[in-house]
Design a protein around this motif. Structure first.
Motif, mmCIF file in Angstrom:
data_model
loop_
_atom_site.group_PDB
_atom_site.id
_atom_site.type_symbol
_atom_site.label_atom_id
_atom_site.label_comp_id
_atom_site.label_asym_id
_atom_site.label_seq_id
_atom_site.Cartn_x
_atom_site.Cartn_y
_atom_site.Cartn_z
ATOM 1 N N GLY A 60 0.817 -1.216 0.000
ATOM 2 C CA GLY A 60 0.000 0.000 0.000
ATOM 3 C C GLY A 60 0.848 1.262 0.000
ATOM 4 O O GLY A 60 2.050 1.246 -0.328
ATOM 5 N N HIS A 61 0.244 2.353 0.403
ATOM 6 C CA HIS A 61 0.923 3.649 0.360
ATOM 7 C C HIS A 61 0.970 4.329 1.731
ATOM 8 O O HIS A 61 1.285 5.510 1.819
ATOM 9 C CB HIS A 61 0.213 4.577 -0.642
ATOM 10 N N SER A 62 0.696 3.576 2.793
ATOM 11 C CA SER A 62 0.727 4.168 4.130
ATOM 12 C C SER A 62 2.160 4.222 4.662
ATOM 13 O O SER A 62 3.090 3.660 4.066
ATOM 14 C CB SER A 62 -0.147 3.354 5.086
ATOM 15 N N ARG A 63 2.336 4.862 5.803
ATOM 16 C CA ARG A 63 3.667 4.948 6.409
ATOM 17 C C ARG A 63 4.205 3.579 6.800
ATOM 18 O O ARG A 63 5.420 3.378 6.879
ATOM 19 C CB ARG A 63 3.621 5.855 7.640
ATOM 20 N N ALA A 64 3.303 2.610 7.060
ATOM 21 C CA ALA A 64 3.750 1.272 7.460
ATOM 22 C C ALA A 64 4.097 0.390 6.266
ATOM 23 O O ALA A 64 4.631 -0.707 6.438
ATOM 24 C CB ALA A 64 2.666 0.595 8.301
ATOM 25 N N ASP A 65 3.815 0.863 5.048
ATOM 26 C CA ASP A 65 4.072 0.078 3.838
ATOM 27 C C ASP A 65 5.381 0.535 3.204
ATOM 28 O O ASP A 65 5.507 1.687 2.788
ATOM 29 C CB ASP A 65 2.918 0.245 2.847
ATOM 30 N N HIS A 66 6.331 -0.388 3.122
ATOM 31 C CA HIS A 66 7.682 -0.013 2.700
ATOM 32 C C HIS A 66 8.062 -0.490 1.301
ATOM 33 O O HIS A 66 9.066 -0.023 0.746
ATOM 34 C CB HIS A 66 8.712 -0.596 3.688
ATOM 35 N N LEU A 67 7.319 -1.440 0.733
ATOM 36 C CA LEU A 67 7.799 -2.107 -0.471
ATOM 37 C C LEU A 67 8.020 -1.148 -1.635
ATOM 38 O O LEU A 67 9.058 -1.216 -2.310
ATOM 39 C CB LEU A 67 6.828 -3.217 -0.889
ATOM 40 N N ARG A 68 7.108 -0.241 -1.884
ATOM 41 C CA ARG A 68 7.258 0.645 -3.040
ATOM 42 C C ARG A 68 8.477 1.563 -2.876
ATOM 43 O O ARG A 68 9.210 1.822 -3.839
ATOM 44 C CB ARG A 68 5.977 1.454 -3.245
ATOM 45 N N ARG A 69 8.702 2.055 -1.660
ATOM 46 C CA ARG A 69 9.875 2.908 -1.432
ATOM 47 C C ARG A 69 11.168 2.099 -1.542
ATOM 48 O O ARG A 69 12.186 2.595 -2.044
ATOM 49 C CB ARG A 69 9.774 3.580 -0.066
ATOM 50 N N VAL A 70 11.137 0.839 -1.106
ATOM 51 C CA VAL A 70 12.315 -0.019 -1.258
ATOM 52 C C VAL A 70 12.622 -0.241 -2.732
ATOM 53 O O VAL A 70 13.790 -0.169 -3.164
ATOM 54 C CB VAL A 70 12.092 -1.365 -0.533
ATOM 55 N N LEU A 71 11.604 -0.516 -3.533
ATOM 56 C CA LEU A 71 11.819 -0.743 -4.961
ATOM 57 C C LEU A 71 12.378 0.504 -5.643
ATOM 58 O O LEU A 71 13.242 0.409 -6.529
ATOM 59 C CB LEU A 71 10.510 -1.172 -5.626
ATOM 60 N N ALA A 72 11.919 1.670 -5.235
ATOM 61 C CA ALA A 72 12.474 2.910 -5.786
ATOM 62 C C ALA A 72 13.943 3.054 -5.398
ATOM 63 O O ALA A 72 14.787 3.437 -6.225
ATOM 64 C CB ALA A 72 11.664 4.101 -5.295
ATOM 65 N N GLU A 73 14.260 2.741 -4.151
ATOM 66 C CA GLU A 73 15.650 2.809 -3.681
ATOM 67 C C GLU A 73 16.540 1.849 -4.464
ATOM 68 O O GLU A 73 17.699 2.155 -4.777
ATOM 69 C CB GLU A 73 15.690 2.454 -2.188
ATOM 70 N N LEU A 74 15.996 0.662 -4.810
ATOM 71 C CA LEU A 74 16.776 -0.346 -5.531
ATOM 72 C C LEU A 74 16.755 -0.138 -7.045
ATOM 73 O O LEU A 74 17.305 -0.948 -7.787
ATOM 74 C CB LEU A 74 16.224 -1.745 -5.214
ATOM 75 N N ARG A 75 16.127 0.936 -7.492
ATOM 76 C CA ARG A 75 16.031 1.260 -8.923
ATOM 77 C C ARG A 75 15.383 0.122 -9.715
ATOM 78 O O ARG A 75 15.781 -0.200 -10.837
ATOM 79 C CB ARG A 75 17.412 1.603 -9.500
ATOM 80 N N ALA A 76 14.387 -0.481 -9.115
ATOM 81 C CA ALA A 76 13.625 -1.516 -9.814
ATOM 82 C C ALA A 76 12.675 -0.871 -10.813
ATOM 83 O O ALA A 76 12.199 0.256 -10.616
ATOM 84 C CB ALA A 76 12.840 -2.352 -8.812
ATOM 85 N N GLU A 77 12.388 -1.588 -11.889
ATOM 86 C CA GLU A 77 11.419 -1.129 -12.874
ATOM 87 C C GLU A 77 10.056 -1.697 -12.506
ATOM 88 O O GLU A 77 9.847 -2.917 -12.542
ATOM 89 C CB GLU A 77 11.810 -1.599 -14.275
ATOM 90 N N VAL A 78 9.135 -0.846 -12.141
ATOM 91 C CA VAL A 78 7.800 -1.297 -11.775
ATOM 92 C C VAL A 78 7.006 -1.542 -13.061
ATOM 93 O O VAL A 78 6.721 -0.617 -13.813
ATOM 94 C CB VAL A 78 7.088 -0.276 -10.875
ATOM 95 N N LEU A 79 6.675 -2.799 -13.305
ATOM 96 C CA LEU A 79 5.981 -3.179 -14.532
ATOM 97 C C LEU A 79 4.470 -3.004 -14.393
ATOM 98 O O LEU A 79 3.807 -2.557 -15.321
ATOM 99 C CB LEU A 79 6.310 -4.637 -14.882
ATOM 100 N N ALA A 80 3.945 -3.393 -13.258
ATOM 101 C CA ALA A 80 2.514 -3.242 -12.975
ATOM 102 C C ALA A 80 2.391 -2.569 -11.617
ATOM 103 O O ALA A 80 2.599 -3.218 -10.587
ATOM 104 C CB ALA A 80 1.818 -4.595 -12.976
ATOM 105 N N PRO A 81 2.101 -1.278 -11.561
ATOM 106 C CA PRO A 81 2.080 -0.572 -10.276
ATOM 107 C C PRO A 81 0.886 -0.931 -9.411
ATOM 108 O O PRO A 81 0.980 -0.866 -8.178
ATOM 109 C CB PRO A 81 2.047 0.901 -10.678
ATOM 110 N N SER A 82 -0.221 -1.303 -10.018
ATOM 111 C CA SER A 82 -1.415 -1.764 -9.309
ATOM 112 C C SER A 82 -2.357 -2.304 -10.370
ATOM 113 O O SER A 82 -2.124 -2.133 -11.570
ATOM 114 C CB SER A 82 -2.081 -0.648 -8.493
ATOM 115 N N ILE A 83 -3.422 -2.978 -9.932
ATOM 116 C CA ILE A 83 -4.328 -3.638 -10.867
ATOM 117 C C ILE A 83 -5.756 -3.225 -10.551
ATOM 118 O O ILE A 83 -6.153 -3.205 -9.385
ATOM 119 C CB ILE A 83 -4.188 -5.173 -10.775
ATOM 120 N N ARG A 84 -6.513 -2.923 -11.579
ATOM 121 C CA ARG A 84 -7.909 -2.547 -11.376
ATOM 122 C C ARG A 84 -8.738 -3.804 -11.117
ATOM 123 O O ARG A 84 -9.449 -4.313 -11.988
ATOM 124 C CB ARG A 84 -8.433 -1.762 -12.575
ATOM 125 N N MET A 85 -8.604 -4.334 -9.914
ATOM 126 C CA MET A 85 -9.302 -5.546 -9.520
ATOM 127 C C MET A 85 -9.668 -5.438 -8.043
ATOM 128 O O MET A 85 -9.092 -4.649 -7.291
ATOM 129 C CB MET A 85 -8.410 -6.780 -9.735
#
Length: 386
Positions: free
Chosen positions: A242-267
């Motif tokens: 998610g995008h809350s303060r307790a959710d770290h995965l997206r910020r970690v991926l940005a730090e690791l310069r990962a390419e986000v292929l699917a940022p979220s899904i309309r489901m």
């Protein structure tokens, strides 16, 4: 990203990262995907054989019995067993219960029993011709087949000791959540771990193999370090998408310069799920922390990804009639565990994003489009891999 687009992207990503085929001993091939067509090394059977215990015969009865394996002349017979070599000159096999041998002087004669039809045995009766099951060089298993014990058996019969298969991609599991406990009765504010016992089994039936499983605190640095160190062809994380303060995965991926292929899904459930390509080429699938949401996201992304990596097609979707009306939902597909009733497919009950009871009792998963569905309308279904 739309649900269909996410599935297609996951499959293409898997194809782009397909493992190299390897020759594997037959005993270890069950459940793996065949990388190349497999042909018979020789004709099967490679000699004419008997389909019954009895006698190979030539000409009309009575027959003089000669030594087994001897070439037969008209009026001669030789005993054979099921699978045994048919001697040259034999025209048919008389079943053991259809004849009787009588010795007289220096010879033993085989007589057909009186109550047996005069036409028995007709030419070719109970003889398995060479090549009846497969001709030499004939394709017996097609590339892309998920191998079963029956495939292994026919491969062995046709002369193979190993088969060219795609090895199972390894999946490193990173399970987050400070509130998760792995045993006993959870205290208020805690929840039982549902991912540790189930994800390895589901990944296995989808075509992968869990190479490691590690529990992590909800911590940025712990998550970053674990992703770098965990190995695996695929990394599967739970929670923190998610995008809350307790959710770290997206910020970690940005730090690791990962390419986000699917940022979220309309489901729904499972919309915070994501897929990314790490700098070292590994694919990461981020599953939401709610159990049902995570399972729906795993079927959406993990199933097609692993199918692509192992040379398989994405399983075909089924079709069922809606047994109830489904209201529209603002641009999102809904994945709902369903039960089949006389009226059609209806929600299984207990299908909230944090619930697993409905999925445990479901006949499958229906895909309800954003515009909803009327009673009787045909809906797509996802097969449950188990």
């Amino acid at each position: 990203m739309s649900w269909d687009a996410a599935r297609e992207l996951a499959y293409k990503t898997g194809q782009d990262n397909r493992a190299r085929p390897a020759s594997v001993d037959l005993a270890h091939c069950t459940g793996l995907t065949l990388a190349q067509d497999v042909a018979a090394e020789f004709a099967v059977p490679h000699y004419a054989s008997s389909a019954m215990d009895g006698w190979a015969v030539a000409g009309a009865p009575p027959w003089e019995l000669v030594l087994p394996g001897t070439a037969l002349l008209p009026g001669e017979a030789a005993s054979v067993v099921t699978g045994g070599l048919i001697p040259a000159g034999a025209e048919a096999v008389l079943r053991s219960e259809y004849g009787a041998a009588e010795s007289a002087a220096a010879q033993t004669m085989l007589h057909r029993l009186r109550d047996i039809p005069a036409t028995e045995p007709p030419p070719g009766r109970h003889i398995r011709p060479a090549g009846e099951e497969a001709a030499a060089g004939e394709r017996i298993i097609a590339a892309g087949t998920k191998l079963t014990p029956a495939h292994i058996a026919i491969a062995a019969v046709c002369g193979h000791d190993q088969l060219p298969v795609y090895p199972r991609p390894s999946a490193a599991l990173l399970l987050t959540g400070d509130e998760v406990v792995t045993s006993g009765v959870p205290a208020p504010g805690q929840v039982r771990d549902t991912f540790g016992p189930t994800l390895p089994a589901i990944i296995h039936v989808l075509g992968g193999e869990a190479s490691s499983s590690r529990r992590l605190p909800d911590d940025f640095e712990a998550t970053r370090r674990a992703i770098l160190e965990c190995g695996g062809d695929v990394v599967v994380t739970t929670g923190g998408t998610g995008h809350s303060r307790a959710d770290h995965l997206r910020r970690v991926l940005a730090e690791l310069r990962a390419e986000v292929l699917a940022p979220s899904i309309r489901m729904r459930p499972g919309h915070p799920a994501l897929m990314a390509r790490l700098a070292d080429g590994r694919t990461l699938i981020g599953l939401p922390g709610n159990p049902l949401a995570a399972m729906m996201a795993l079927l959406t992304l993990g199933g097609p990804l692993l199918a692509g990596m192992t040379g398989r097609q994405v399983p075909d979707m089924g079709r069922v009639a809606a047994g109830t009306r489904f209201a529209p939902l603002d641009g999102r597909d809904r994945l709902i565990p369903y039960a089949m009733r006389e009226v059609g497919a209806v929600p299984a009950g207990h299908v909230g994003s944090a619930m697993m009871r409905g999925l445990a009792n479901a006949d499958g998963v229906i895909v309800v489009p954003p515009e909803g569905a009327a009673v009787g309308q045909e809906l797509r279904t996802l097969p449950l891999p188990w």
